[in-house]
Design a protein around this motif. Structure first.
Motif, short mmCIF file in Angstrom:
data_model
loop_
_atom_site.label_atom_id
_atom_site.label_comp_id
_atom_site.label_asym_id
_atom_site.label_seq_id
_atom_site.Cartn_x
_atom_site.Cartn_y
_atom_site.Cartn_z
N ASP A 301 0.83 -1.20 0.00
CA ASP A 301 0.00 0.00 0.00
C ASP A 301 0.87 1.26 0.00
O ASP A 301 1.94 1.29 0.62
CB ASP A 301 -0.91 0.00 1.22
N ASP A 302 0.39 2.29 -0.69
CA ASP A 302 1.14 3.56 -0.74
C ASP A 302 0.88 4.44 0.47
O ASP A 302 1.69 5.31 0.79
CB ASP A 302 0.77 4.33 -2.02
N LEU A 303 -0.25 4.24 1.15
CA LEU A 303 -0.62 5.06 2.30
C LEU A 303 -0.29 4.32 3.60
O LEU A 303 -0.04 3.13 3.61
CB LEU A 303 -2.11 5.41 2.24
N GLY A 304 -0.34 5.08 4.70
CA GLY A 304 -0.10 4.47 6.00
C GLY A 304 1.32 4.04 6.24
O GLY A 304 1.56 3.12 7.03
N ARG A 305 2.30 4.67 5.58
CA ARG A 305 3.69 4.22 5.70
C ARG A 305 4.29 4.54 7.07
O ARG A 305 5.20 3.85 7.52
CB ARG A 305 4.55 4.85 4.61
N TRP A 306 3.79 5.60 7.75
CA TRP A 306 4.25 5.88 9.11
C TRP A 306 3.86 4.71 10.02
O TRP A 306 4.68 4.21 10.78
CB TRP A 306 3.63 7.19 9.60
N MET A 307 2.61 4.28 9.93
CA MET A 307 2.16 3.16 10.72
C MET A 307 2.90 1.88 10.35
O MET A 307 3.21 1.05 11.20
CB MET A 307 0.64 2.98 10.53
N HIS A 308 3.22 1.73 9.07
CA HIS A 308 3.96 0.54 8.62
C HIS A 308 5.35 0.51 9.24
O HIS A 308 5.87 -0.56 9.57
CB HIS A 308 4.05 0.53 7.09
N SER A 309 5.98 1.68 9.40
CA SER A 309 7.30 1.71 10.02
C SER A 309 7.24 1.35 11.50
O SER A 309 8.22 0.87 12.07
CB SER A 309 7.92 3.10 9.85
N ILE A 310 6.09 1.55 12.12
CA ILE A 310 5.90 1.20 13.53
C ILE A 310 5.51 -0.26 13.69
O ILE A 310 6.01 -0.97 14.56
CB ILE A 310 4.83 2.11 14.16
N SER A 311 4.62 -0.71 12.83
CA SER A 311 4.13 -2.09 12.90
C SER A 311 4.15 -2.70 11.52
O SER A 311 3.13 -2.78 10.84
CB SER A 311 2.70 -2.10 13.48
N PRO A 312 5.33 -3.17 11.06
CA PRO A 312 5.41 -3.71 9.70
C PRO A 312 4.71 -5.05 9.52
O PRO A 312 4.37 -5.43 8.41
CB PRO A 312 6.92 -3.86 9.48
#
Length: 446
Positions: A301-312
């Motif tokens: 996904d292109d969005l939510g990358r901040w959250m992805h860095s916290i909970s990949p």
């Protein structure tokens, strides 16, 4: 599907207290909730697994349909057919017999209280002496230690007794829970051949012992559970007394360590114990596939990358599960994890304010508020003092704190947002209402 998804997203925003602008997939990851499509895939797949043994005519009809229909509506069935799913029996009844004599079948869980509060690194040196004091006087030939193991996709179980050393492999699919029950089942089969007496079965599987002593329906009963109950009833009629004892694992209890080695050996190269496989033992596959699909979408996904860095890595366990936290705290941390919170850095992104700068002139994001902004020096001093008392150096970025699996660090960092000294993030209500008449904004802390 879109209507249902919108309802789910709205409910997640309400439950977590997140802002309307929060990315929908971030909401699912924060809450540990499967996307609706993946959940329906899981339910459909489970239905097909159940039908394989309970309603084979349905499977035959699907097979006929597949010959003439090649449409997306058959994709779940096509995925089902591509996997080797061959249950051999219907799952046993969820109802558990309660006819056992309580004085003849005993469950001893007292070791839980005995070892409560002992640090993990001290257990291997302290627990063996506690175990010896409680159970060292028991006759060795009447004591059976059982264990199950899963290694590299293979399952096995072990049974240790002064007269018996048994290790077996179990055909897949097989969970550690089923392997533990298989070990207990084998022990009872050995006891059946002995003379009536007091016998003790030591297991480090609390879930297995709880399932055996439960008088309530079991969610997914395996083949071994009703078989164990049947053998126990026979033994009780023959005046046997069976005591199930829970012991902690990996605490250097000699018999338990021997059973663990036997279970691992059985998983690697033991003879296969032939057993009927119920369809419920395949139920982990749909959840595994759904999680894999969810993980793939989350990574791409292109969005939510901040959250992805916290909970990949996605999980069906919410970050706050099992923690004694207030709703306010869960709301604050969930907003910070999503990177959608009431500070100028975010409000500027969604066109609610004209600048992303703080009153002090800095870029007003959460790191600025926590570490730099002079407006919050009193709350910051309290936070640093509290962490210093716990010998914690708080010099990392807020994102690193949010990604930490240490809930205590998150909780201490929340001191910055206590109600008596919150960040003063008041905004002109009329101005925001004129830009967004459907949005009601009130004074909130982050």
């Amino acid at each position: 599907m879109l209507k249902l998804e919108r309802i789910q997203y709205r409910c997640l925003r309400i439950a977590l207290g997140c802002m309307q602008s929060t990315h929908t997939m971030s909401l699912e990851v924060i809450a540990g909730i499967l996307p609706l499509k993946e959940r329906l895939f899981e339910l459909a797949f489970r239905f097909l697994i159940r039908s394989e043994i309970a309603n084979p005519m349905l499977i035959a009809n699907y097979e006929k349909c597949l010959e003439v229909v090649q449409k997306p509506c058959m994709s779940v069935y096509q995925r089902f057919m591509s996997m080797e799913i061959n249950p051999s029996v219907v799952a046993p009844s969820r109802e558990i017999s309660t006819s056992l004599n309580n004085s003849s079948v005993v469950f001893d869980l007292t070791m839980k209280q005995e070892i409560h509060g002992i640090p993990d690194h001290l257990k291997p040196t302290v627990v063996p002496s506690i175990f010896s004091a409680k159970f060292g006087h028991l006759p060795k030939q009447n004591s059976f230690f059982t264990d199950g193991s899963v290694m590299d996709g293979h399952s096995g179980y072990g049974v240790f007794n002064t007269d018996h050393r048994i290790s077996r492999k179990l055909a897949q699919p097989c969970s550690i829970y089923v392997a533990e029950l298989a070990a207990i089942h084998n022990s009872l089969r050995i006891i059946e051949l002995k003379t009536p007496d007091n016998y003790f079965i030591f297991s480090d599987s609390l879930s297995s012992i709880e399932a055996l002593r439960s008088i309530k329906p079991v969610k997914h009963p395996s083949y071994f559970l009703p078989e164990i109950r049947r053998i126990l009833e026979v033994l009780v009629d023959r005046s046997f007394i069976i005591c199930f004892v829970w012991v902690p694992s990996h605490c250097s209890i000699p018999g338990n360590e021997e059973a663990d080695l036997l279970a691992k050996r059985g998983a690697i190269d033991g003879d296969i114990f032939d057993r009927p496989i119920t369809y419920t033992e395949y139920f982990h596959l749909p959840r595994q596939l759904a999680l894999e699909n969810w993980q793939e979408k989350w990574n791409k996904d292109d969005l939510g990358r901040w959250m992805h860095s916290i909970s990949p890595k996605v999980s069906t366990k919410a970050w706050f599960k099992g923690l004694d936290l207030t709703r306010d705290f869960i709301r604050v941390i969930s907003r910070l994890m999503s990177n959608h919170y009431v500070a100028n850095a975010h409000l500027y992104r969604i066109n609610l304010v004209d600048s992303n700068l703080c009153e002090c002139g800095g870029y007003e994001d959460i790191d600025h508020i926590v570490f730099v902004c002079p407006k919050y020096h009193r709350a910051r001093a309290k936070l640093i003092d509290s962490l210093r008392k716990q010998e914690v150096t708080f010099t990392m970025q807020v994102r690193d704190v949010l990604a930490s699996r240490n809930p205590a660090l998150k909780h201490e960092s929340s001191l910055l947002f206590e109600r008596h000294d919150p960040p003063n993030l008041d905004f002109d209500f009329k101005e925001i209402r004129n830009h967004h008449p459907q949005r009601i904004v009130v004074r909130i802390s982050i």
